[in-house]
Design an enzyme around this catalytic site. Structure first.
Site, PDB file in Angstrom:
ATOM      1  N   HIS A 126       0.836  -1.202   0.000  1.00 41.89           N
ATOM      2  CA  HIS A 126       0.000   0.000   0.000  1.00 41.89           C
ATOM      3  C   HIS A 126       0.869   1.249   0.000  1.00 41.89           C
ATOM      4  CE1 HIS A 126      -3.068   2.832   1.955  1.00 41.89           C
ATOM      5  NE2 HIS A 126      -3.487   2.568   0.728  1.00 41.89           N
ATOM      6  N   GLU A 154      -0.129   5.040   0.033  1.00 44.30           N
ATOM      7  CA  GLU A 154      -1.010   6.215   0.027  1.00 44.30           C
ATOM      8  C   GLU A 154      -0.120   7.448  -0.077  1.00 44.30           C
ATOM      9  OE1 GLU A 154      -4.490   6.961   0.049  1.00 44.30           O
ATOM     10  OE2 GLU A 154      -3.458   8.831  -0.386  1.00 44.30           O
ATOM     11  N   GLU A 182     -16.526   2.352   0.232  1.00 44.91           N
ATOM     12  CA  GLU A 182     -16.123   3.102   1.420  1.00 44.91           C
ATOM     13  C   GLU A 182     -17.108   4.207   1.797  1.00 44.91           C
ATOM     14  OE1 GLU A 182     -12.333   3.928  -0.136  1.00 44.91           O
ATOM     15  OE2 GLU A 182     -12.943   5.703  -1.253  1.00 44.91           O
TER      16      GLU A 182
HETATM   17  C1  NOJ Z   1      -8.966   5.910  -0.205  1.00 47.03           C
HETATM   18  C2  NOJ Z   1      -9.037   4.527  -0.783  1.00 47.03           C
HETATM   19  O1  NOJ Z   1     -10.071   4.424  -1.714  1.00 47.03           O
HETATM   20  C3  NOJ Z   1      -9.225   3.558   0.346  1.00 47.03           C
HETATM   21  O2  NOJ Z   1      -9.411   2.257  -0.164  1.00 47.03           O
HETATM   22  C4  NOJ Z   1      -8.044   3.626   1.266  1.00 47.03           C
HETATM   23  O3  NOJ Z   1      -8.296   2.822   2.373  1.00 47.03           O
HETATM   24  C5  NOJ Z   1      -7.811   5.072   1.756  1.00 47.03           C
HETATM   25  N1  NOJ Z   1      -7.808   5.967   0.671  1.00 47.03           N
HETATM   26  C6  NOJ Z   1      -6.469   5.204   2.473  1.00 47.03           C
HETATM   27  O4  NOJ Z   1      -5.430   5.019   1.571  1.00 47.03           O
END
Ligand code: NOJ
Length: 699
Positions: free
Chosen positions: A392, A394, A497
């Site tokens: 991951h 981000e 989400e």
């Molecule tokens: C937005 C993403 O769509 C989600 O899947 C992720 O958990 C969060 N950002 C944090 O990176």
């Protein structure tokens, strides 16, 4: 000038127009008459080129009726005359292609690419005699065209202020669209899909889906977005749309050196919503695989340290509720190994999640874990159990910072055997940051030329290390998975989400909209499979039945599918969980059996590794009874149908988890009734039983 024979028809060349000019002024500069035309292989669509007062334009006819009226072509350039008037058609060539190619993974194994092509060169009649080509590929189910700007002294370093391409939709139409260019949106691809008369459109992202009053379905989009700004569509007047390229922080839309080609501007055109989804136009217009051997790219299913984060039970940041601990990760790995999942996603393992990381990605480290997460040990534990960690990254939109760490971050994952990475770009629209050569911070949109290049740089850097990419907050999909098969999937619309966060949650029609809008672009990491549907957080719920959650694995295609809920939800519901364990993510065939945009849809797909078929059917807030013919099954063969359907009391709002599971034997001559509850669905696995002795294998 030559007239060229195309698919049994004669395209009219400029000499014909010159001859016609003698008959009157109508054709003197092409006004009113086609200078060139070409029809699709089955003579369904025709594209005509004209020049009126020196301005090149095109139009599209379907069965002889005008669907896209005369629409301008060209560019506004910085420091140069616009490239849109003062042109003549210098030459045209055409040919046809009918080939079939194989996908390494996808919705279907073999894709037919059958089109006629017309390449037209427009040259200025005076001055520097600048020139460009427009190449049209005309299919029975759509049209793609792109500009090719050859190298020439007067067009070397080209700064495009605007692309002037128009789409003049003639029949009155309804549009399904996502507004573009809204600076306050967290990521403006994630705004709920609007439905309105096309004549009330603002500026929209593509794919833009429209339905004419005569029932023709059209999706305007683009293919092969490389080193260029994404095309949004702005309504100019009535139903006249014009390309609105995403801006670059440098003040222009696109800067290129000739020679270069633009992405393909596409129109998928069909009689039904199902046929629209079935079109392979976008993939066909992309270049073949440039990565080489991609046997290391593996579709699959994953679980992860994820939903608990969105429910705020756990945190990404360090502290007593930290989710990404070694202990939690090992528990997820054990569960994945036991239940046949290939991957486990761990979010929040790396330093930098404290405070407001949204839009402030500079604090992230992409190589250093929190002290309570032993990255190397967890990766080794996963490997020993036959499970792969899903990495991951981000970025919080801090793309300049991410690019500085990208090489080391991917090297680390490669060393640990992490072969898929989920990336993230959580930042407001026009909130992507990087620092320019003079040290100034620049703000970019997610879909400008700068970011188009960034997303592809990540994919190509990952490919060098045999890593696949799942981009969240991505640039929209334009079919580049054909060229870069390690770009497995992405987000690019409102996913699951939002059902944890609200603002608001997704309405029951959301997924029935997605199939005929966002999904036309390509795979979506929507993250279905929530079983605890009520009160996700205090504010929220998932507006779906449990059976619909299962159906989404078939309906919303992604080669990488997440089982998004917590382990506890699956352990408490082993019977419906069986469908998630069984459903594959790679298909040899896909068929849409029925569907209307925003209403309902039924899709069947055949497993790439067996003779089994899977069906997903979903409805919006309306309950409905559908009859589905099983004619797609192999004739003469019997199947064990494992049916997961809404129970008698099921409704998304009052009884979402009421589900019935039954098995029965069926064959291709049967018709199954599907009763879909309000906000409901049905999921079916058809297990192929052994053929009768002596029965022939179908070819
Ligand atoms: C937005 C993403 O769509 C989600 O899947 C992720 O958990 C969060 N950002 C944090 O990176």
């Amino acid at each position: 000038m030559r007239n060229t024979r195309v698919a049994g028809r004669w395209a009219v060349g400029a000499t014909a127009c010159a001859w016609l000019a003698a008959a009157g002024p109508a054709c003197a500069d092409g006004r009113g008459a086609a200078l060139a035309s070409i029809s699709s292989p089955g003579n369904v669509l025709t594209v005509e080129l004209t020049i009126e007062l020196g301005r090149p334009s095109y139009r599209v006819l379907r069965f002889g009726e005008e669907l896209i009226g005369r629409s301008r072509l060209g560019f506004d350039l910085r420091g140069a005359r616009p490239l849109d008037h003062g042109f003549e058609l210098e030459r045209q060539t055409s040919h046809s292609v009918d080939e079939t190619w194989e996908q390494p993974w996808g919705e279907r194994r073999y894709v037919r690419n059958h089109y006629t092509e017309l390449a037209a060169r427009f040259t200025e009649t005076s001055g520097e005699r600048r020139f460009y080509e427009v190449v049209f590929r005309v299919y029975d189910d759509g049209v793609g065209f792109r500009y090719e700007i050859p190298a020439q002294p007067a067009l070397a370093d080209v700064v495009i202020d605007d692309e002037l391409t128009e789409f003049a939709v003639v029949p009155v139409a309804t549009a399904w669209w996502v507004p573009a260019g809204q600076p306050d949106a967290p990521n403006d691809l994630e705004i709920l899909i609007h439905k309105s008369p096309l004549a009330e459109l603002g500026t929209a992202h593509t794919p833009l889906t429209i339905l004419t009053e005569r029932g023709v379905h059209v999706a305007i989009h683009e293919a092969a977005l490389v080193d260029y700004a994404a095309m949004r569509l702005a309504r100019v007047d009535g139903q006249l749309l014009r390309a609105a390229l995403a801006p670059d922080a440098a003040g222009w839309k696109v800067r290129r050196t000739t020679p270069f080609t633009t992405p393909w501007r596409t129109m998928q055109i069909a009689d039904s919503a199902g046929q629209l989804y079935g079109s392979d136009l976008i993939l066909n217009l992309n270049e073949p695989n440039k990565v080489g051997d991609v046997s290391w790219v593996r579709p699959g299913k994953f679980i992860g340290i994820w939903w608990d984060l969105h429910l705020e039970n756990w945190s990404w940041a360090a502290g007593p509720r930290h989710g990404a601990t070694t202990e939690h990760a090992k528990r997820y790995i054990d569960f994945a190994a036991k239940n046949g999942f290939s991957g486990v996603l761990v979010e929040g393992w790396n330093l930098g999640w404290e405070g407001e990381w949204f839009g402030h990605g500079e604090s992230f480290s992409f190589t250093r874990p929190y002290p309570d997460f032993d990255l190397a040990a967890v990766a080794a534990y996963a490997r020993a159990k036959g499970v792969h960690l899903i990495g991951h990254h981000e970025t919080g939109g801090g793309v300049g910072h991410y690019e500085e760490e990208l090489g080391a971050a991917l090297d680390l994952y490669q060393r640990l055997g992490v072969d898929t990475v989920k990336t993230g770009y959580v930042a407001a629209a026009r909130g992507i940051t990087h620092t320019d050569a003079e040290g100034r911070v620049q703000l970019e949109w997610h879909d400008g030329q700068y970011m188009a290049n960034h997303y592809l740089r990540v994919v190509t850097e990952a490919a060098k290390r045999h890593i696949s990419i799942d981009s969240h907050e991505p640039i929209k999909d334009t079919g580049l998975r054909r060229t870069y098969p390690n770009w497995l999937t992405r987000e690019g619309a409102r996913g699951m989400e939002y059902n944890a966060w609200g603002q608001p949650v997704n309405p029951p029609e959301h997924e029935t909209n997605l199939v005929f809008t966002r999904m036309l672009a390509g795979p979506f990491d929507f993250t279905p499979g929530i079983f605890a549907l009520e009160r996700t957080r205090a504010c929220c719920r998932v507006k779906s039945t449990l059976a619909k959650q299962l159906a989404l694995y078939v309906v919303l295609y992604s080669p990488l599918q997440m089982a998004a809920d917590r382990i506890e939800s699956y352990e408490a519901n082993p019977a419906p969980f069986q469908f998630i364990k069984d459903v594959p993510t790679d298909w040899s065939e896909t068929l849409v059996l029925n569907g209307e945009i925003g209403e309902y849809v039924t899709i069947v797909r055949r497993d790439r590794r067996s003779d089994d078929w899977y069906l997903g059917s979903i409805s919006n807030e309306q309950g409905r009874l559908l009859a589905v013919s099983l004619g797609f099954l192999e004739p003469g063969r019997r199947y064990n149908a494992q049916i997961y359907r809404d129970g008698p009391h099921a409704r998304w709002d009052t009884a979402p988890t009421d589900i019935e599971i039954e098995q029965r034997e069926v064959g291709s001559s049967d018709t199954l009734p599907l009763r879909l509850a309000a906000g409901g669905g049905a999921a079916i696995r058809f297990v192929a039983l052994p053929r009768a002795p002596g029965a022939a294998r179908p070819r």
